[in-house]
Structures are given as structure tokens and as C-alpha cells.
Design a protein around this motif. Structure first.
Motif, PDB file in Angstrom:
ATOM      1  N   LEU A 267       8.606  12.367  -7.415  1.00  0.00           N
ATOM      2  CA  LEU A 267       7.434  12.721  -6.617  1.00  0.00           C
ATOM      3  C   LEU A 267       7.493  12.075  -5.241  1.00  0.00           C
ATOM      4  CD1 LEU A 267       4.409  12.497  -9.119  1.00  0.00           C
ATOM      5  CD2 LEU A 267       5.930  14.422  -8.642  1.00  0.00           C
ATOM      6  N   GLY A 268       8.259  10.981  -5.105  1.00  0.00           N
ATOM      7  CA  GLY A 268       8.430  10.355  -3.801  1.00  0.00           C
ATOM      8  C   GLY A 268       7.207   9.631  -3.287  1.00  0.00           C
ATOM      9  N   MET A 269       6.335   9.183  -4.178  1.00  0.00           N
ATOM     10  CA  MET A 269       5.120   8.484  -3.762  1.00  0.00           C
ATOM     11  C   MET A 269       5.303   6.977  -3.904  1.00  0.00           C
ATOM     12  SD  MET A 269       2.318  10.981  -5.644  1.00  0.00           S
ATOM     13  CE  MET A 269       0.911  10.257  -4.791  1.00  0.00           C
ATOM     14  N   ASP A 270       4.439   6.224  -3.250  1.00  0.00           N
ATOM     15  CA  ASP A 270       4.380   4.782  -3.480  1.00  0.00           C
ATOM     16  C   ASP A 270       4.054   4.581  -4.958  1.00  0.00           C
ATOM     17  OD1 ASP A 270       3.656   2.099  -3.754  1.00  0.00           O
ATOM     18  OD2 ASP A 270       2.656   2.015  -1.813  1.00  0.00           O
ATOM     19  N   CYS A 271       4.915   3.856  -5.681  1.00  0.00           N
ATOM     20  CA  CYS A 271       4.739   3.776  -7.131  1.00  0.00           C
ATOM     21  C   CYS A 271       3.459   3.056  -7.540  1.00  0.00           C
ATOM     22  CB  CYS A 271       5.958   3.124  -7.785  1.00  0.00           C
ATOM     23  SG  CYS A 271       6.338   1.454  -7.191  1.00  0.00           S
ATOM     24  N   LYS A 272       2.839   2.299  -6.628  1.00  0.00           N
ATOM     25  CA  LYS A 272       1.552   1.687  -6.961  1.00  0.00           C
ATOM     26  C   LYS A 272       0.491   2.750  -7.233  1.00  0.00           C
ATOM     27  CE  LYS A 272       1.375  -3.019  -5.159  1.00  0.00           C
ATOM     28  NZ  LYS A 272       2.803  -3.296  -5.194  1.00  0.00           N
ATOM     29  N   GLU A 273       0.640   3.912  -6.608  1.00  0.00           N
ATOM     30  CA  GLU A 273      -0.336   4.985  -6.838  1.00  0.00           C
ATOM     31  C   GLU A 273      -0.290   5.479  -8.280  1.00  0.00           C
ATOM     32  OE1 GLU A 273      -1.567   7.854  -3.963  1.00  0.00           O
ATOM     33  OE2 GLU A 273       0.089   7.299  -2.637  1.00  0.00           O
ATOM     34  N   TYR A 274       0.858   5.418  -8.925  1.00  0.00           N
ATOM     35  CA  TYR A 274       0.965   5.864 -10.309  1.00  0.00           C
ATOM     36  C   TYR A 274       0.169   4.964 -11.254  1.00  0.00           C
ATOM     37  CZ  TYR A 274       5.192   8.089  -8.357  1.00  0.00           C
ATOM     38  OH  TYR A 274       6.081   8.797  -7.592  1.00  0.00           O
ATOM     39  N   ASN A 275      -0.038   3.709 -10.854  1.00  0.00           N
ATOM     40  CA  ASN A 275      -0.634   2.693 -11.737  1.00  0.00           C
ATOM     41  C   ASN A 275      -2.017   2.239 -11.293  1.00  0.00           C
ATOM     42  OD1 ASN A 275       1.887   2.048 -13.468  1.00  0.00           O
ATOM     43  ND2 ASN A 275       2.642   1.934 -11.364  1.00  0.00           N
ATOM     44  N   MET A 276      -2.659   2.983 -10.421  1.00  0.00           N
ATOM     45  CA  MET A 276      -3.948   2.581  -9.855  1.00  0.00           C
ATOM     46  C   MET A 276      -5.111   3.209 -10.649  1.00  0.00           C
ATOM     47  SD  MET A 276      -5.074   2.924  -5.829  1.00  0.00           S
ATOM     48  CE  MET A 276      -3.518   2.221  -5.276  1.00  0.00           C
ATOM     49  N   ASP A 277      -6.017   2.425 -11.296  1.00  0.00           N
ATOM     50  CA  ASP A 277      -6.000   0.982 -11.288  1.00  0.00           C
ATOM     51  C   ASP A 277      -5.331   0.380 -12.523  1.00  0.00           C
ATOM     52  OD1 ASP A 277      -9.278   0.119 -12.590  1.00  0.00           O
ATOM     53  OD2 ASP A 277      -8.021   1.819 -13.058  1.00  0.00           O
TER      54      ASP A 277
END
Length: 471
Positions: A267-277
Motif C-alpha cells: 500500500l506504500g503508506m506510513d506503517c504507523k497508520e496501519y496500527n492507529m490506535d
């Protein structure tokens, strides 16, 4: 020597599902039902998948809610024994049963009729975003299905008031058995309280070969109308091919998602977005639920391969059906979709890839009276949420999953379900090449890191507990 409670298909023996010393294994039933839609909008559109990959939008019979499924145990509670159906839930840690008549609910536990019930003089109230339950903590004898030792004495809440929690009507369940870490339990201080797997291990003693609490347990959740081949097993999987992801905090089964791929493309996203929150494994939720931006990117990449599909399908409001329901037509439909892969962080800071086949994330739905006739219909099992990433039963159902609380890890191996998704795979471990390593993907929660208090049990709730005398 332990005991085995369910007959396993021959393929299970071939995969060495059982250790030399068998642990307690209980069969599960899959119950299909329609949950109220949060948006109030029904599933009201159907697209027919043509032989050449052409989709045609037609009017379908409305489903006034969200097609869901629950994996359940049948338990006997109290003296004399009252039979209840209990949903297994790795997103909470409490055992709760309906204790009063609720509109549409045709069965509940009648505490006054049980001579063995002991009240614990504690009021428990658990609010959710779409409902609540409130009741009192008690202990009573609980019988398991099949020829097993017991019964055991377990602590559970008797919900005298509830709304939007227990499932009424078709696919009804009247109780929920929580299997998360003890920190989330309202009953952890009561005799027989805490995680139900530990209650069984403490009281069945020599009849089981599971070791001391907190004991590991395994879930195999199978598809099909009744979930044939589904089970919970108290004890380790003992599978040499099992790969483990780490559990970040001991409340929910919180994991860290390092990457998500559609087909071979990240997906090429900042991986923190996958785990928020947070990102948690939750058997009590049917879908995979992702933060809104992540869900939109998944839908965009899946949709790029099927441009005829509209937003209603990806938002869970539309169904996709094969035109004639034949195995060949259904296979063509599933083959038109890409795999979706979740990369989870391992205990040694590598990653393990869980590759979901289309047969896993496209959830079958029975649609009476649709233009598809007897065709096979599916809904998109990856939906949007504002409550962090929730890897529900759709995610778990492709694998045999071991929950090892003492080791703070979750193991994944191939499933032995009769209809096992042959293209769903467990791959790795793989090195993670990003600067800082995969733990940089984790979302930092100061309240969890600094506190051992109960935060929010189950799918989106915070439990409030107060002591009081029962009048």
C-alpha cells in the motif's frame, strides 16, 4: 493422558494437529446472522459476475443489516443444567450470559432457577458504541459439550439489562466467552474468574495436559454454513510449521502490522497508520476492519483490478454474485481478485506474512430471492472503522491460530478445515529493511504502557465495575 472431544477430518491427522499427549479440544459451531447496520443502510444492491469479467448492476433483495457470523460453544450452566449458546471472543476477557428476557431473545440464563449459583456482590456494566450490558457477577457450575471431565465452577456476569449486545432470532447466541488477557477481565478476582481457558486448566487438573495458567489455546475457524471442522483447543498446537507474531501489550491480542500488500504491491503508506490506535486479533468480530485511510487504499488497489465494482461493494452495502452458482462460475469470480497480505512483526523483530486468498476475504452470503437465483454471493470482508485495526474472524479463518499468552506471541499455521483456502499461506520469517526496524510501525499508547488498569474491553468499550450488595 488428556482427552479429545471432536472427530477431526483425516487431513488434520496428516498435518499433525494433535500432540502425542492430546489436550482438551471442543467443537465449535458457526452461526450466521444479520447484525444491525450502523449506518442504517441495507445491503440492497447485487452485481452479477459475467463469464468475461463484466459486472452488471441489478436490483437485489435488501438485507436490513450486516451479514455476520459467530463461532459458538453450547454450554450447560447451573443446576439443573440450562443450555446456552456462547460466542467465543478473543476481544474480551469476561464470560457473560443474558440473564433476563430481551426483545427477540428466546433463551436466557434464569439465575433464580439454579440451586448452585453463588452471587459475588459485584455490579458490572459494559457500554459499547452500539449497545451495552449490565448485570451482577456470580459463580456457577458449567458443563462442556461431549464426554468430558467436570463440570467446572466458573465466574461470569449475569446480564439483567442489555441492548444491542446478545444476538436474537436466527443465529442467536445468549452468552459470550472472553479469551483475551486477564487484564481486561471484570471477574479476575473472583474464584473461577479470568480467562475461561485458565478456568478449565485450573479445575480439570490431571484430566488435561495443558500446563499451568496462563495456558495457550488454539482456534480453527472454518467457513461453510455450520463451520464444520471448527474447534477451540486448550493447549499448544505442536505444529512444526507454525510461525509466530509477537503480542505487543497483554490486554487485547495486540500485534504490529509492518505492511499490507494487495497482490504483490505494498500500500506504500506510513506503517504507523496501519496500527492507529491499535491492531488487535478479535474472533468476536466478523470482518477485517481497518482505519479509514487504510481501507480506502486497499479498496482502491483491489478495485483497480475490477474497475466495474463501485463504492457500495467496498463499503459493505453491495453484494457480488456468480450468475449460476456453479463451482466453475464461483471459481472464476474468486480468481478475478488478488490476494491481500498482512505482514506482522515477530518476536525477533522480523516479519511473518499472512497471505489471504480471495476466498478468505470475500465472505459468502445467502441471499434469498436475488436476481442471482441460486448463485453464490459474496460481500467484501474488509471494512472501515474508527477504532483501530481489527483482524476479525475473516482474518483468522484461513489459519490454525495459537494464542500463547505466557510467551506473548500468536502462532499461525495452515488450516485443516474441509474447505481450507489452499491459496492462503503463512510465509516467512522475513527481515524487515526499513530504518529503525518493524517496531517503529507501532502506535505508542501511554495509557497502556504505563498502566495495568482495564482500558476498553471487547470491540470498542470501557468497562466500569463497582461493588454493591444484591438486594
Amino acid at each position: 493422558m488428556g482427552i479429545l472431544l471432536t472427530l477431526l477430518p483425516p487431513v488434520c491427522a496428516a498435518l499433525a494437529c494433535l500432540p502425542a499427549t492430546a489436550a482438551l479440544q471442543l467443537p465449535l459451531t458457526r452461526l450466521n446472522f444479520v447484525a444491525p447496520a450502523k449506518s442504517g443502510l441495507p445491503v440492497d444492491s447485487v452485481q452479477l459476475f459475467g463469464q468475461r469479467g463484466v459486472f452488471q448492476l441489478v436490483n437485489g433483495s435488501a438485507i436490513h443489516g450486516r451479514p455476520e457470523a459467530a463461532y459458538c460453544l453450547r454450554l450447560g450452566v447451573g443446576t439443573p443444567r440450562q443450555i446456552i449458546t456462547a460466542k467465543l471472543d478473543t476481544g474480551s476477557s469476561d464470560f457473560v450470559t443474558a440473564g433476563a428476557k430481551t426483545p427477540g431473545l428466546d433463551r436466557w440464563f434464569d439465575a433464580k432457577s439454579s440451586s448452585s449459583l453463588v452471587w459475588q456482590h459485584q455490579l458490572v456494566r459494559t457500554p459499547y458504541t452500539t449497545g451495552f450490558w449490565e448485570g451482577h457477577l456470580a459463580t456457577d457450575v458449567v458443563s462442556l459439550p461431549g464426554p468430558v471431565p467436570g463440570p467446572v465452577r466458573a465466574a461470569f456476569s449475569v446480564a439483567e439489562r442489555s441492548s444491542g449486545y446478545f444476538q436474537a432470532g436466527a443465529g442467536a447466541w445468549q452468552a459470550s466467552v472472553g479469551l483475551a488477557f486477564e487484564r481486561l477481565s471484570n471477574a479476575r478476582t473472583a474464584a473461577g474468574g479470568g480467562n475461561f481457558a485458565d478456568t478449565l486448566a485450573r479445575q480439570l487438573g490431571d484430566a488435561m495436559s495443558t500446563g499451568s495458567p496462563p495456558v495457550p489455546f488454539c482456534l480453527q475457524l472454518c467457513g461453510g454454513d455450520a463451520g464444520l471442522g471448527s474447534f477451540i483447543r486448550i493447549g499448544q498446537a505442536n505444529r512444526t510449521d507454525m510461525l509466530y507474531a509477537s503480542v505487543r501489550w497483554d490486554w487485547y491480542y495486540e500485534v504490529v502490522i509492518a505492511d499490507i500488500k494487495v497482490g504483490r504491491s505494498s500500500l506504500g503508506m506510513d506503517c504507523k497508520e496501519y496500527n492507529m490506535d491499535k491492531a488487535i486479533l478479535h474472533s468476536g468480530v466478523g470482518d477485517i476492519r481497518l482505519p479509514a485511510r487504510v481501507h480506502a487504499r486497499v479498496a482502491q488497489q483491489v478495485g483497480a483490478q475490477q474497475p466495474e465494482l463501485g463504492n457500495r461493494f467496498f463499503n459493505g452495502l453491495g453484494l457480488l454474485c456468480s450468475s449460476d452458482g456453479s463451482l466453475e462460475a464461483t471459481k472464476r469470480l474468486l480468481d478475478a481478485f488478488p490476494s491481500v497480505t498482512f505482514s506482522l512483526v515477530t518476536p525477533d523483530n522480523q516479519t511473518v506474512d499472512l497471505e489471504l486468498s480471495p476466498a478468505q476475504y470475500l465472505r459468502p452470503v445467502v441471499l434469498g430471492g436475488s436476481p442471482a437465483g441460486n448463485g453464490s454471493c459474496f460481500r467484501f470482508g474488509i471494512q472501515s472503522t474508527s477504532d483501530g485495526a481489527i483482524l476479525g474472524a475473516t482474518f483468522l479463518s484461513g489459519f490454525l491460530v495459537e494464542f500463547d499468552r505466557a510467551g506473548r506471541r500468536i502462532g499461525f499455521a495452515s488450516s485443516s478445515c474441509p474447505e481450507a483456502n489452499s491459496s492462503s499461506r503463512v510465509l516467512g520469517p522475513r527481515p524487515y529493511v526499513a530504518i529503525g526496524g518493524p517496531q517503529d510501525c507501532a502506535f505508542f499508547r501511554a495509557d497502556v504502557a504505563a498502566s495495568t488498569s482495564v482500558l476498553r474491553p471487547a470491540a470498542v468499550a470501557m468497562a466500569t465495575v463497582c461493588a454493591m450488595c444484591i438486594l
